[in-house]
Design a protein around this motif. Structure first.
Motif, mmCIF file in Angstrom:
data_model
loop_
_atom_site.group_PDB
_atom_site.id
_atom_site.type_symbol
_atom_site.label_atom_id
_atom_site.label_comp_id
_atom_site.label_asym_id
_atom_site.label_seq_id
_atom_site.Cartn_x
_atom_site.Cartn_y
_atom_site.Cartn_z
ATOM 1 N N LYS A 362 0.774 17.946 -17.564
ATOM 2 C CA LYS A 362 -0.434 17.876 -18.392
ATOM 3 C C LYS A 362 -1.671 17.556 -17.550
ATOM 4 N N ASP A 363 -1.877 18.432 -16.546
ATOM 5 C CA ASP A 363 -3.051 18.313 -15.676
ATOM 6 C C ASP A 363 -3.148 16.956 -14.984
ATOM 7 N N GLY A 364 -1.998 16.443 -14.589
ATOM 8 C CA GLY A 364 -1.972 15.203 -13.828
ATOM 9 C C GLY A 364 -2.099 13.937 -14.643
ATOM 10 N N THR A 365 -2.020 14.044 -15.968
ATOM 11 C CA THR A 365 -2.227 12.852 -16.810
ATOM 12 C C THR A 365 -0.952 12.054 -17.026
ATOM 13 N N ILE A 366 0.214 12.638 -16.819
ATOM 14 C CA ILE A 366 1.459 11.897 -16.983
ATOM 15 C C ILE A 366 2.363 12.135 -15.784
ATOM 16 N N SER A 367 3.162 11.135 -15.474
ATOM 17 C CA SER A 367 4.096 11.238 -14.363
ATOM 18 C C SER A 367 5.414 11.837 -14.846
ATOM 19 N N ARG A 368 5.980 12.719 -14.020
ATOM 20 C CA ARG A 368 7.296 13.266 -14.339
ATOM 21 C C ARG A 368 8.416 12.454 -13.694
ATOM 22 N N ILE A 369 8.047 11.534 -12.817
ATOM 23 C CA ILE A 369 8.966 10.487 -12.364
ATOM 24 C C ILE A 369 8.704 9.300 -13.275
ATOM 25 N N VAL A 370 9.695 8.886 -14.043
ATOM 26 C CA VAL A 370 9.466 7.911 -15.108
ATOM 27 C C VAL A 370 10.383 6.699 -14.945
ATOM 28 N N PRO A 371 9.916 5.511 -15.391
ATOM 29 C CA PRO A 371 10.763 4.316 -15.289
ATOM 30 C C PRO A 371 11.965 4.371 -16.216
ATOM 31 N N HIS A 372 11.805 5.031 -17.345
ATOM 32 C CA HIS A 372 12.923 5.218 -18.279
ATOM 33 C C HIS A 372 12.684 6.534 -19.012
ATOM 34 N N LEU A 373 13.755 7.136 -19.502
ATOM 35 C CA LEU A 373 13.644 8.439 -20.130
ATOM 36 C C LEU A 373 12.840 8.366 -21.418
ATOM 37 N N ASP A 424 5.892 -1.759 -11.223
ATOM 38 C CA ASP A 424 5.766 -2.866 -12.179
ATOM 39 C C ASP A 424 6.777 -2.714 -13.317
ATOM 40 N N GLU A 425 6.924 -1.502 -13.819
ATOM 41 C CA GLU A 425 7.831 -1.299 -14.949
ATOM 42 C C GLU A 425 9.294 -1.393 -14.540
ATOM 43 N N VAL A 426 9.602 -0.891 -13.354
ATOM 44 C CA VAL A 426 11.001 -0.908 -12.943
ATOM 45 C C VAL A 426 11.487 -2.333 -12.692
ATOM 46 N N ARG A 427 10.580 -3.216 -12.326
ATOM 47 C CA ARG A 427 10.969 -4.612 -12.117
ATOM 48 C C ARG A 427 11.437 -5.266 -13.416
ATOM 49 N N GLN A 428 11.026 -4.731 -14.542
ATOM 50 C CA GLN A 428 11.440 -5.311 -15.813
ATOM 51 C C GLN A 428 12.877 -4.940 -16.172
ATOM 52 N N HIS A 429 13.418 -3.913 -15.497
ATOM 53 C CA HIS A 429 14.738 -3.404 -15.896
ATOM 54 C C HIS A 429 15.755 -3.392 -14.758
ATOM 55 N N TYR A 430 15.296 -3.149 -13.541
ATOM 56 C CA TYR A 430 16.225 -3.051 -12.419
ATOM 57 C C TYR A 430 15.844 -4.083 -11.359
ATOM 58 N N TYR A 431 16.772 -4.325 -10.474
ATOM 59 C CA TYR A 431 16.555 -5.371 -9.492
ATOM 60 C C TYR A 431 15.756 -4.844 -8.313
ATOM 61 N N VAL A 432 14.463 -4.932 -8.423
ATOM 62 C CA VAL A 432 13.559 -4.691 -7.297
ATOM 63 C C VAL A 432 12.841 -6.010 -7.066
ATOM 64 N N PRO A 433 13.073 -6.664 -5.937
ATOM 65 C CA PRO A 433 12.567 -8.032 -5.750
ATOM 66 C C PRO A 433 11.040 -8.109 -5.737
ATOM 67 N N ASN A 434 10.530 -9.287 -6.050
ATOM 68 C CA ASN A 434 9.082 -9.490 -6.139
ATOM 69 C C ASN A 434 8.381 -9.314 -4.797
#
Length: 619
Positions: A362-373, A424-434
């Motif tokens: 959508k003309d660069g407005t959304i990412s196709r790599i997403v934190p969750h489906l 930021d979003e992936v830290r809420q669900h998967y273990y990516v350290p601070n």
């Protein structure tokens, strides 16, 4: 089927539909470029008395009028793969059904009576002198449909190419003939934008000489083929072939001589493209057209060593799950052969399943790599099947990676404006350290693809930037060093490289500092062989340089290659000079610097040599 008894119900320009079909029947129509449009038009015009005919189909090129609202009482489409706006609209409005299935599994749906067929409407070439018609450009699931259907009704088209393999049907197996000459529908090549071109270039770098290819449909796959002109001895085992495949065969790039299954022959189940392609496959003994249950069988696919499967996707989440048939709750296409070939390539010796997609929509407005489906989507390809995900920002290697490592790899190839949000979003669900921070990972001075291929003593290596997903690799690199190497590099003998320390060392802001490595890449396995860094000193617009090389490769010139590259980058960035501090007994490293033009400068430390290279005014 009744045709086996030679029961020729109809022949010529008029089909006696009342003798062949009745209301409530299920029919199959030929697929892709072999849709018998004239035959279907005749059915529509002369069967107003029929109702609720279920039309089973995959992608049907051309006008799918039977899916339009005015035919609702006569036909209802059951799409096993959604293709074209008319069918997509009918599915979205509830006037048509979508049945998700693997292309390799569709034949058994017919044969096992799960989707029993009352009739198969197909298109064939005129019979040869032996009485055999060719299925031409689409054998795929047509072969199973005609074997399973109670009646076979064929449009005989003199424009249909004659193809070989398992592409023939005897006239005695056909119940009714409808003679109608028609050009096959063509798909014209479109202009490729810069994003698509770059994705194609990245994917081509994953393909080694002698590999066997499966290529999907669309601009990205076309771009990949355009960047294979300098490859050698490629082969084809693909559910479809396109103009790009034809051009590489004509150029001798694809010759199939290194294939380990069906050597010397390109294997496919259908082709779509230009008239030139249809002319190319006509009577071509070097291309075998086989049924989908054969071509798409993961076991058969895996019999090709170095099998490369290349497909696109709608979105990929940070664990590696791939969506390819829906956008949210809206069904868009289908599973097709995507999973068949991903699985087959993953089972192949040296195989690589590759997913390629633009980083945004959508003309660069959304990412196709997403934190969750996205809500409503379905997973086509599982986390375990994907080895590589490619965007215009690079190649993410996922095989054998933990969820944390996968997330970091995929964030690296996401569009830069979405990377921090993804982290930021992936830290809420998967273990990516601070302590895992996000910094610039691109080094544009390395060229368009961001790395360089090296040939050192007959072995191939990649010279590329260190990135956050190299954390574990850098740990392994550290623990491979002898005490002597550690003493020379760090002026002490550190005994630990913690995960947090390693993370800090690979989380480099490449826009100011620089951290390059030479990596031995073998499939999805990567091992760091040498690391070179410079740290930017803003007070005098200079940088400090340091290296370390795996003992096995010391003396092979890796440090010199890294240093030459860093000098070129420092010059391009307008730095004034470079400095280095080397232990006086480290004669090998002193030689590397002095050969590059560094000069010794006075130092108060007798155990350490200070070196300097002026950059301004040099070329």
């Amino acid at each position: 089927m009744s045709a086996q008894h030679g029961n020729l119900v109809s022949e010529g320009k008029c089909v006696q539909w009342q003798q062949l079909l009745k209301s409530g029947n299920r029919i199959f129509i030929g697929s892709h470029a072999a849709v018998p449009h004239a035959l279907i038009a005749d059915l529509s015009a002369h069967s107003k008395h029929l109702h609720d005919i279920e039309v089973v189909q995959v992608y049907a090129l051309g006008d799918n009028k039977w899916a339009n609202p005015e035919y609702t009482q006569q036909f209802k489409v059951n799409a096993l793969f959604i293709g074209g706006q008319q069918v997509r609209k009918a599915v979205a409005e509830g006037r048509a059904d979508y049945t998700p299935c693997f292309m390799s599994d569709i034949p058994s749906l017919f044969q096992d009576g799960i989707l029993p067929l009352d009739a198969a409407l197909i298109m064939v070439s005129p019979a040869d002198k032996y009485g055999y018609h060719s299925l031409g450009v689409s054998v795929d699931i047509v072969s199973a449909a005609l074997r399973s259907a109670k009646k076979v009704i064929a449009q005989v088209n003199p424009k249909m190419p004659v193809t070989f393999g398992q592409a023939f049907i005897h006239k005695g197996q056909i119940d009714a003939f409808f003679e109608a000459e028609a050009e096959l529908p063509e798909i014209e090549a479109t202009e490729l934008d810069a994003v698509t071109e770059r994705i194609g270039q990245y994917v081509s770098l994953l393909i080694d000489d002698g590999a066997t290819l499966q290529i999907g449909f669309g601009n990205i796959c076309d771009a990949v083929l355009r960047y294979l002109g300098n490859h050698q001895d490629l082969g084809v085992h693909s559910e479809m072939i396109t103009d790009g495949i034809m051009q590489l065969m004509q150029a001798g790039v694809i010759n199939n001589r290194k294939k380990t299954y069906h050597q010397h022959k390109a294997v496919t189940s259908f082709c779509v493209g230009s008239k030139a392609l249809y002319d190319f496959v006509d009577g071509n003994p070097h291309i075998g057209f086989y049924p989908s249950e054969y071509v798409n069988s993961p076991a058969n696919i895996a019999r090709n060593d170095n099998m490369i499967s290349i497909n696109s996707a709608i979105e990929v989440d940070l664990t590696g799950q791939v969506v390819s048939d829906s956008i949210g709750h809206q069904f868009y296409s289908g599973i097709g052969g995507h999973v068949d070939f991903s699985r087959g390539a993953s089972m192949s010796k040296g195989g690589k399943p590759v997913i390629a997609l633009p980083s945004t929509a959508k003309d660069g407005t959304i990412s196709r790599i997403v934190p969750h489906l996205t809500e409503g989507v379905g997973v086509a390809t599982s986390r375990a099947h994907v080895y590589y995900v490619v965007t215009e920002f690079g190649v993410a290697s996922l095989r054998g990676k933990s969820i944390r490592e996968r997330a970091l790899e995929l964030i690296r190839v996401a569009h830069p404006k979405f990377r921090q949000q993804l982290l930021d979003e992936v830290r809420q669900h998967y273990y990516v350290p601070n302590y895992q921070t996000l910094k610039s990972v691109e080094v544009p001075e390395l060229g368009r693809v961001g790395f360089k291929k090296l040939n050192i003593d007959g072995q191939y290596y990649d010279l590329r930037p260190l990135n956050p997903s190299d954390e574990r690799r850098l740990q392994e690199f550290f623990y491979s060093h002898t005490k002597e190497t550690l003493q020379m590099r760090y002026n002490t003998v550190p005994t630990q490289m913690s995960r947090e320390k390693s993370c800090t060392l690979v989380s480099v802001d490449q826009a100011s500092d620089l951290a390059l490595c030479i990596v031995r890449q073998k499939g999805s396995a990567a091992e760091i062989q040498a690391v070179g860094r410079y740290y930017y000193v803003p007070t005098n617009n200079s940088c400090e340089v340091a290296f370390v090389t795996r003992e096995l490769h010391q003396g092979k010139g890796m440090a010199s290659l890294l240093l030459d590259q860093m000098i070129a980058i420092a010059k391009a960035r307008g730095l004034a000079f470079m400095v280095a501090y080397v232990r006086s007994e480290n004669q090998k490293m002193l030689t590397v610097f002095e050969r590059a033009g560094f000069q010794r400068v006075p130092s108060d430390d007798v155990g350490e040599v200070h070196l300097k290279l002026a950059l301004t005014g040099t070329h």
